[in-house]
Enzyme design. Structure first.
Site, PDB file in Angstrom:
ATOM      1  N   LYS A   1      38.450 -21.678   3.792  1.00 57.64           N
ATOM      2  CA  LYS A   1      38.748 -23.267   5.047  1.00 57.64           C
ATOM      3  C   LYS A   1      37.365 -23.410   5.941  1.00 57.64           C
ATOM      4  CE  LYS A   1      43.572 -22.609   4.910  1.00 57.64           C
ATOM      5  NZ  LYS A   1      44.893 -22.848   5.567  1.00 57.64           N
TER       6      LYS A   1
ATOM      7  N   TYR B   1      48.518 -30.839  -0.064  1.00 58.94           N
ATOM      8  CA  TYR B   1      49.279 -30.471   1.773  1.00 58.94           C
ATOM      9  C   TYR B   1      50.787 -31.084   1.107  1.00 58.94           C
ATOM     10  CZ  TYR B   1      46.572 -26.184   3.079  1.00 58.94           C
ATOM     11  OH  TYR B   1      45.444 -25.246   3.926  1.00 58.94           O
TER      12      TYR B   1
ATOM     13  N   PHE C   1      53.408 -30.281  12.131  1.00 63.45           N
ATOM     14  CA  PHE C   1      51.695 -29.689  12.233  1.00 63.45           C
ATOM     15  C   PHE C   1      50.732 -30.613  11.073  1.00 63.45           C
ATOM     16  CE2 PHE C   1      54.251 -26.840   9.499  1.00 63.45           C
ATOM     17  CZ  PHE C   1      53.684 -26.486   8.207  1.00 63.45           C
TER      18      PHE C   1
ATOM     19  N   ARG D   1      47.438 -13.151  -2.811  1.00 62.43           N
ATOM     20  CA  ARG D   1      48.534 -13.526  -1.651  1.00 62.43           C
ATOM     21  C   ARG D   1      48.355 -12.268  -0.007  1.00 62.43           C
ATOM     22  NH1 ARG D   1      49.473 -18.576   0.273  1.00 62.43           N
ATOM     23  NH2 ARG D   1      51.311 -17.803   1.115  1.00 62.43           N
TER      24      ARG D   1
ATOM     25  N   THR E   1      51.434 -16.339   6.103  1.00 63.38           N
ATOM     26  CA  THR E   1      50.797 -17.067   6.949  1.00 63.38           C
ATOM     27  C   THR E   1      49.797 -17.308   8.767  1.00 63.38           C
ATOM     28  OG1 THR E   1      51.706 -18.526   5.519  1.00 63.38           O
ATOM     29  CG2 THR E   1      51.261 -19.719   7.709  1.00 63.38           C
TER      30      THR E   1
ATOM     31  N   ARG F   1      43.008 -12.625   6.946  1.00 64.07           N
ATOM     32  CA  ARG F   1      43.704 -12.756   7.948  1.00 64.07           C
ATOM     33  C   ARG F   1      43.915 -12.542   9.002  1.00 64.07           C
ATOM     34  NH1 ARG F   1      48.237 -17.075   5.465  1.00 64.07           N
ATOM     35  NH2 ARG F   1      47.394 -18.783   4.666  1.00 64.07           N
TER      36      ARG F   1
ATOM     37  N   ASN G   1      42.902 -20.151  10.295  1.00 64.55           N
ATOM     38  CA  ASN G   1      44.247 -18.679   9.977  1.00 64.55           C
ATOM     39  C   ASN G   1      42.694 -18.240   7.757  1.00 64.55           C
ATOM     40  OD1 ASN G   1      44.891 -20.385   7.617  1.00 64.55           O
ATOM     41  ND2 ASN G   1      47.082 -19.264   7.924  1.00 64.55           N
TER      42      ASN G   1
ATOM     43  N   HIS H   1      42.977 -19.948   2.016  1.00 66.18           N
ATOM     44  CA  HIS H   1      43.945 -20.652   1.345  1.00 66.18           C
ATOM     45  C   HIS H   1      44.508 -19.984   0.468  1.00 66.18           C
ATOM     46  CE1 HIS H   1      47.472 -22.783  -0.148  1.00 66.18           C
ATOM     47  NE2 HIS H   1      46.478 -23.281  -1.745  1.00 66.18           N
TER      48      HIS H   1
ATOM     49  N   GLU I   1      46.846 -26.636  -8.777  1.00 62.41           N
ATOM     50  CA  GLU I   1      45.878 -26.401  -7.565  1.00 62.41           C
ATOM     51  C   GLU I   1      44.589 -26.425  -7.942  1.00 62.41           C
ATOM     52  OE1 GLU I   1      46.948 -23.782  -4.280  1.00 62.41           O
ATOM     53  OE2 GLU I   1      48.664 -24.773  -3.619  1.00 62.41           O
TER      54      GLU I   1
HETATM   55  P1  DAT Z   1      49.898 -20.960   3.882  1.00 56.90           P
HETATM   56  O1  DAT Z   1      48.620 -20.887   3.980  1.00 56.90           O
HETATM   57  O2  DAT Z   1      50.219 -19.012   4.271  1.00 56.90           O
HETATM   58  O3  DAT Z   1      50.678 -20.687   1.741  1.00 56.90           O
HETATM   59  P2  DAT Z   1      52.489 -22.722   4.391  1.00 56.90           P
HETATM   60  O4  DAT Z   1      52.111 -22.575   2.902  1.00 56.90           O
HETATM   61  O5  DAT Z   1      53.488 -22.732   4.738  1.00 56.90           O
HETATM   62  O6  DAT Z   1      50.997 -21.114   4.394  1.00 56.90           O
HETATM   63  O7  DAT Z   1      51.434 -23.892   5.311  1.00 56.90           O
HETATM   64  C1  DAT Z   1      49.871 -23.857   5.293  1.00 56.90           C
HETATM   65  C2  DAT Z   1      48.713 -24.403   6.510  1.00 56.90           C
HETATM   66  O8  DAT Z   1      49.497 -24.678   7.702  1.00 56.90           O
HETATM   67  C3  DAT Z   1      49.253 -22.946   6.502  1.00 56.90           C
HETATM   68  O9  DAT Z   1      48.205 -22.286   6.199  1.00 56.90           O
HETATM   69  C4  DAT Z   1      48.567 -22.587   8.349  1.00 56.90           C
HETATM   70  C5  DAT Z   1      49.041 -24.342   8.241  1.00 56.90           C
HETATM   71  N1  DAT Z   1      50.635 -23.725   9.031  1.00 56.90           N
HETATM   72  C6  DAT Z   1      51.349 -23.478   8.271  1.00 56.90           C
HETATM   73  N2  DAT Z   1      52.865 -23.277   9.279  1.00 56.90           N
HETATM   74  C7  DAT Z   1      52.671 -23.769  10.337  1.00 56.90           C
HETATM   75  C8  DAT Z   1      53.145 -24.351  11.624  1.00 56.90           C
HETATM   76  N3  DAT Z   1      54.206 -23.538  12.007  1.00 56.90           N
HETATM   77  N4  DAT Z   1      52.302 -24.751  12.986  1.00 56.90           N
HETATM   78  C9  DAT Z   1      51.131 -25.036  12.664  1.00 56.90           C
HETATM   79  N5  DAT Z   1      50.228 -25.200  11.229  1.00 56.90           N
HETATM   80  C10 DAT Z   1      50.961 -23.966  10.005  1.00 56.90           C
HETATM   81 MG    MG Z   2      51.145 -22.097   1.199  1.00 51.19          MG
END
Ligand code: DAT
Ligand code: MG
Length: 154
Positions: free
Chosen positions: A12, A52, A60, A88, A94, A105, A115, A118, A131
């Site tokens: 990222k 996303y 968020f 992963r 996350t 991370r 973080n 991705h 993706e």
């Molecule tokens: P991951 O990236 O582990 O697959 P995710 O798909 O649930 O996680 O979320 C995508 C991204 O969004 C994640 O890397 C960081 C951000 N994110 C997720 N949950 C969040 C939250 N509660 N507050 C702020 N950012 C968040």
């Molecule tokens: Mg995800």
């Protein structure tokens, strides 16, 4: 190799700015995963919404789109046995605050909104293929053998 698959991975904008591309690529290379695609690019607002889409409407979401479009990313495709799940695991949770030391991370992040990396969700079947398609054309992915493949797999 029993279940070779390809997975989408992206350093990222924070990881790029912090000089972590090489370190992250090294970890996957040393693990034995094979790089089959790489693209250093800036994500458009439209691509961010597609990528996303599952998070659209969440509190968020706007911040996430702003962050992921704020600078270049290193988008990649890695191939190997059980690659999506293994990546992963190497990424960690996350929220970096909950990630184990030794994970990407857990070693390089502190904040949920920054973080570093991705990776396609292993629990979301087909996310890796979706993706990869979103970021790469078929002719941008390479088919080749790593010289150590016969020693990586039984
Ligand atoms: P991951 O990236 O582990 O697959 P995710 O798909 O649930 O996680 O979320 C995508 C991204 O969004 C994640 O890397 C960081 C951000 N994110 C997720 N949950 C969040 C939250 N509660 N507050 C702020 N950012 C968040
Ligand atoms: Mg995800």
């Amino acid at each position: 190799m029993s279940d070779a698959e390809r997975t989408f991975v992206m350093v990222k904008p924070d990881g790029v700015q912090r000089g972590l591309i090489g370190e992250i690529i090294s970890r996957f290379e040393e693990r034995g995963l094979k790089l089959v695609g790489a693209k250093f690019t800036q994500i458009s607002e439209e691509l961010a919404h597609e990528h996303y889409g599952e998070h659209e409407g969440k509190p968020f979401f706007d911040g996430l789109v702003e962050f992921i479009t704020a600078g270049p990313v290193m988008a990649m495709v890695w191939e190997g046995q059980d690659a999506t799940r293994q990546v992963r695991t190497m990424m960690g949770a996350t929220d970096p605050a909950e990630s184990a030391p030794g994970t990407i991370r857990g070693d390089f992040g502190l904040d949920l909104g920054r973080n570093v990396i991705h990776g396609s969700d292993h629990a979301d079947e087909g996310a890796n293929v979706r993706e990869i398609d979103l970021f790469f054309d078929e002719d941008e992915l390479q088919d080749y053998e790593r010289i150590d493949e016969t020693w990586l797999y039984e």
